[in-house]
Design a protein around this motif. Structure first.
Motif, short mmCIF file in Angstrom:
data_model
loop_
_atom_site.label_atom_id
_atom_site.label_comp_id
_atom_site.label_asym_id
_atom_site.label_seq_id
_atom_site.Cartn_x
_atom_site.Cartn_y
_atom_site.Cartn_z
N MET A 1 2.77 -20.49 0.35
CA MET A 1 2.73 -19.34 1.23
C MET A 1 2.57 -18.07 0.39
SD MET A 1 5.55 -18.38 4.05
CE MET A 1 5.60 -16.79 4.77
N GLU A 2 1.62 -17.23 0.76
CA GLU A 2 1.35 -16.01 0.01
C GLU A 2 2.37 -14.93 0.37
OE1 GLU A 2 -2.17 -12.75 -0.57
OE2 GLU A 2 -2.71 -14.81 -0.09
N LYS A 3 2.80 -14.20 -0.65
CA LYS A 3 3.77 -13.12 -0.45
C LYS A 3 3.15 -12.00 0.37
CE LYS A 3 6.93 -10.34 -3.15
NZ LYS A 3 8.00 -10.57 -2.22
N LYS A 4 3.91 -11.45 1.30
CA LYS A 4 3.44 -10.34 2.12
C LYS A 4 3.95 -9.03 1.52
CE LYS A 4 2.43 -12.90 5.99
NZ LYS A 4 1.56 -12.85 7.05
N TYR A 5 3.13 -8.00 1.62
CA TYR A 5 3.48 -6.69 1.09
C TYR A 5 3.50 -5.67 2.22
CZ TYR A 5 2.65 -8.86 -3.39
OH TYR A 5 2.74 -9.69 -4.49
N CYS A 6 4.28 -4.63 2.05
CA CYS A 6 4.44 -3.61 3.08
C CYS A 6 3.23 -2.70 3.20
CB CYS A 6 5.70 -2.79 2.82
SG CYS A 6 5.75 -2.04 1.18
N CYS A 7 2.47 -2.54 2.12
CA CYS A 7 1.29 -1.67 2.15
C CYS A 7 0.34 -2.07 1.02
CB CYS A 7 1.69 -0.20 2.04
SG CYS A 7 2.45 0.27 0.46
N GLU A 8 -0.87 -1.55 1.09
CA GLU A 8 -1.89 -1.89 0.09
C GLU A 8 -1.49 -1.42 -1.31
OE1 GLU A 8 -5.76 -0.49 1.22
OE2 GLU A 8 -5.67 -1.53 3.15
N GLU A 9 -0.88 -0.26 -1.40
CA GLU A 9 -0.48 0.25 -2.72
C GLU A 9 0.56 -0.64 -3.38
OE1 GLU A 9 -0.70 2.13 0.00
OE2 GLU A 9 -2.24 3.60 -0.49
N MET A 10 1.55 -1.08 -2.60
CA MET A 10 2.60 -1.95 -3.14
C MET A 10 1.99 -3.28 -3.59
SD MET A 10 5.64 -1.88 -4.01
CE MET A 10 7.28 -2.52 -3.97
N GLU A 11 1.07 -3.80 -2.83
CA GLU A 11 0.41 -5.05 -3.22
C GLU A 11 -0.37 -4.85 -4.52
OE1 GLU A 11 -2.44 -8.59 -1.50
OE2 GLU A 11 -2.33 -6.71 -0.38
N TYR A 12 -1.14 -3.77 -4.58
CA TYR A 12 -1.95 -3.49 -5.77
C TYR A 12 -1.09 -3.38 -7.02
CZ TYR A 12 -4.84 -1.02 -9.13
OH TYR A 12 -5.50 -0.65 -10.28
N ARG B 1 14.84 -0.13 -3.32
CA ARG B 1 15.04 -0.84 -2.05
C ARG B 1 14.04 -0.43 -0.99
NH1 ARG B 1 21.58 -0.81 -2.10
NH2 ARG B 1 21.75 -2.07 -3.96
N TYR B 2 13.30 0.64 -1.28
CA TYR B 2 12.28 1.13 -0.35
C TYR B 2 10.99 1.35 -1.11
CZ TYR B 2 16.19 1.87 2.77
OH TYR B 2 17.28 1.66 3.56
N CYS B 3 9.88 1.10 -0.44
CA CYS B 3 8.57 1.26 -1.05
C CYS B 3 8.33 2.74 -1.39
CB CYS B 3 7.49 0.77 -0.10
SG CYS B 3 5.81 1.05 -0.69
N PRO B 4 7.92 3.03 -2.62
CA PRO B 4 7.67 4.42 -3.00
C PRO B 4 6.43 5.02 -2.34
CG PRO B 4 7.32 2.95 -4.87
CD PRO B 4 7.80 2.11 -3.74
N TRP B 5 5.57 4.19 -1.75
CA TRP B 5 4.35 4.68 -1.10
C TRP B 5 4.47 4.81 0.40
CZ3 TRP B 5 4.27 1.31 -5.26
CH2 TRP B 5 3.76 1.85 -6.44
N CYS B 6 5.01 3.81 1.08
CA CYS B 6 5.06 3.87 2.55
C CYS B 6 6.47 4.07 3.08
CB CYS B 6 4.43 2.62 3.17
SG CYS B 6 5.41 1.11 3.02
#
Length: 66
Positions: A1-12, A56-61
């Protein structure tokens, strides 16, 4: 199963691997570290070591990281 990310920046930035530097700790473009053992994210501290500051929180979204 592929990991899910909260936004494109966090994934990148979570998947970024530098071809020039051998380790993420040495590359100034690598910003995010995921600790598989502790299951947490951190911002890399580029001080010559392997330090990171847990987040604990995404710095982008702003979404809470799980």
């Amino acid at each position: 199963m592929e990991k899910k990310y909260c936004c494109e920046e966090m994934e990148y930035f979570s998947k970024l691997h530098c071809d020039i530097h051998g380790r993420i700790w040495d590359c100034p473009d690598c910003l995010v570290y995921f600790d598989d053992r502790e299951k947490n994210y951190g911002l890399i501290v580029h001080d010559g070591g392997q330090s990171y500051v847990e987040i604990r929180y995404c710095p982008w979204c702003g979404k809470q990281l799980s």
